[in-house]
Design an enzyme around this catalytic site. Structure first.
Site, mmCIF file in Angstrom:
data_model
loop_
_atom_site.group_PDB
_atom_site.id
_atom_site.type_symbol
_atom_site.label_atom_id
_atom_site.label_comp_id
_atom_site.label_asym_id
_atom_site.label_seq_id
_atom_site.Cartn_x
_atom_site.Cartn_y
_atom_site.Cartn_z
ATOM 1 N N SER A 176 0.803 -1.232 0.000
ATOM 2 C CA SER A 176 0.000 0.000 0.000
ATOM 3 C C SER A 176 0.832 1.276 0.000
ATOM 4 C CB SER A 176 -0.965 -0.047 1.175
ATOM 5 O OG SER A 176 -1.769 -1.187 1.032
ATOM 6 N N ARG A 191 7.212 6.386 -4.536
ATOM 7 C CA ARG A 191 7.760 6.994 -3.321
ATOM 8 C C ARG A 191 7.186 6.273 -2.108
ATOM 9 N NH1 ARG A 191 3.100 10.392 -4.382
ATOM 10 N NH2 ARG A 191 4.000 11.190 -6.288
ATOM 11 N N ASP A 229 -4.119 -1.554 -0.816
ATOM 12 C CA ASP A 229 -5.264 -1.812 0.074
ATOM 13 C C ASP A 229 -6.562 -1.216 -0.459
ATOM 14 O OD1 ASP A 229 -4.417 0.787 0.497
ATOM 15 O OD2 ASP A 229 -4.129 0.601 2.657
#
Ligand code: BGC
Length: 496
Positions: A176, A191, A229
């Protein structure tokens, strides 16, 4: 400025057995506390800073919508609008046995999911806490830890007969953090977010790294799909409630996913996918307004959080909303009042001056304190920070928690409204599956989102209803793995 701290009269932390029950002593009454009037003045100023008017919300929604469109049009945008290669909705008849691994914000979770058809499932799972060191340690080591935990989990389940020996199970990997994907079993980390910073991971294919650790630990699993998620939540929620069109996570981080028409994702036109096919989009909306900071009303406290974070400038929307930051926002306001000599004068404030020491769960507890004396708030401050409070201060802290929590929910409503408005869901209405600690545990968070939607859209805003979502990173990930297997077995876009 630091006088209040230097003049400390009581620096002794509470003994280990201190409970949340509290008896006020006469000595406490004698401490120089802020007056009711002074607290009310401060509250008025903070109210002006943290309140987002309906008009401002509508402006944010417009800017948000434009950002979503840009992300779909061109690669490499701040809000990346990631095509997930999850094609359309599940039928609810997907079946089979799958492993799911969820590397989220706080825990690592490994699951064995059995989809039994008709929207039903069984799940067995284990959770492992991630340490702060692991989040900053070399990336491959983090994945190796995942592999190690999964190996222990599969071994235990083989022994108990839950998993058949020598069977290679298909695995859905929920990772996630924003990853750009060229196909469903690949993802380059754009990132880290949520305080993670493991080196040698950004710019790398996390599926390749994870596969390496599965091989290292001889785990009997084959990674079929990478999801986040939010995408998993979208799919899992629709699996049990087909009215679900959008999914959101309001937890340590925040994000949304929804189903888009492929023809409306110009940046993947070159792939030659049927324009009428549908694909889930992982918005990664936590990045909204990053770097430029043109649209969101940031206070000086938000600016401090951003500048002191391991990723200054990034995840601007998330830093105003998610559970990782709300406690810290409140703590920074309190620290300013300490510096000004408004609260806790003469007390030792070193504990509350530690960055991130004020958990967002405390805000929930403060807001839901049912007692007139605000006993819960007494307990939080005395037990965790060795600080005595007056009733006026406690009422102030509670009001402050409300401002911070309400702003987070209203901004969240802006994000939802942007997707609703872009997709034209307002008249027909839609269900929004939502999950995460903030949504599930913060009192009134959902109500405040709904109130915000009415402020944005008027009465029609009531057509948009959030509900507690199904477990996206366990069940959702397994369903995505199942859908992918079915799609590829049918020869549909087998390379994607
Ligand atoms: C991540 C998302 C994730 C969200 C909620 C964000 O920080 O970038 O990928 O969905 O947190 O966990």
């Amino acid at each position: 400025m630091a006088a209040a701290r230097q003049n400390s009269v009581s620096g002794t932390p509470p003994p280990a057995h201190t409970t949340l029950a509290y008896t006020r002593t006469s000595e406490v009454e004698d401490l120089p506390h802020a007056t009711k009037k002074k607290m009310a003045d401060h509250l008025r100023k903070l109210e002006a800073m943290f309140t987002i008017t309906p008009q401002r919300m509508r402006m944010i929604v417009e800017a948000f919508k434009e950002t979503l469109e840009n992300g779909l049009a061109k690669p490499g945008q701040v809000v990346p609008m990631i095509p997930t290669y999850v094609f359309g909705w599940p039928t609810a008849d997907e079946t089979g046995e799958f492993l799911a691994v969820d590397l989220g914000g706080t825990n690592l979770r490994v699951c064995l999911v059995r989809l039994t058809g008709g929207g039903k499932f069984e799940i067995t799972q284990s959770k492992y806490r991630l340490t702060e060191e692991q989040k900053q340690d070399d990336g491959q080591k983090l994945f190796d830890f995942c592999g190690e935990c999964l190996k222990a989990f599969t071994d235990a389940n083989i022994e108990s007969g839950e998993i058949q020996k020598d069977k290679i199970l298909p695995l859905g990997f929920t990772f996630s953090y924003p990853c750009s994907q060229d196909r469903i079993d690949h993802g380059e980390l754009i990132r880290w977010t949520k305080g993670f910073g493991a080196p040698n991971t950004e710019g790398h294919d996390v599926v390749a790294m994870f596969r390496k650790s599965l091989a290292l630990h001889s785990v009997p699993a084959e990674v079929v799909a990478l999801t986040c998620d939010t995408t998993g939540t979208l799919i899992a929620s629709h699996y049990v409630n087909p009215a679900t069109k959008i999914a959101c996570i309001f937890g340590t981080g925040c994000n949304a996913a929804y189903m888009e028409r492929v023809g409306d994702i110009p940046k993947i036109a070159h792939l030659g996918i049927d324009p009428n096919a549908e694909m889930a989009i992982n918005c990664e909306w936590g990045a909204f307004d990053s770097f430029e900071h043109e649209n969101l009303p940031r206070t000086k406290y938000d600016v401090i959080i951003d500048e002191k974070s391991n990723k200054p400038g990034e995840q601007a929307f998330e830093k105003l909303i998610s559970g990782r930051y709300l406690g810290e926002i409140l703590r920074l306001v309190i620290c300013q009042l300490i510096d000004e000599g408004t609260v806790f004068l003469g007390q030792n404030t070193y504990k509350i001056e530690i960055a991130y020491s004020f958990d967002t769960a405390f805000l929930s507890l403060m807001e839901s304190d049912p007692t007139d004396e605000l006993l819960m708030i007494i307990g939080i401050f005395s037990h965790f920070f060795a600080l005595e409070t007056t009733l006026a201060e406690r009422q102030f802290f509670r009001a402050l928690a409300k401002l911070v929590g309400r702003r987070a929910a209203r901004l969240s409503a802006c994000g939802i409204a942007a997707i609703v408005s872009k997709m034209g869901y307002l008249d027909e209405g839609c269900a929004v599956g939502a999950d995460g600690s903030l949504y599930n545990k913060y009192p009134g968070f959902a109500d405040r989102i709904h109130e915000g939607l009415v402020d944005i859209f008027g009465e029609k805003g009531r057509n948009i209803v959030t509900h507690h979502a199904e477990d996206g990173s366990g069940i959702g990930s397994a369903i995505v793995a199942a859908m992918t297997k079915i799609r590829k077995d049918a020869g549909l876009y087998p390379d994607l």
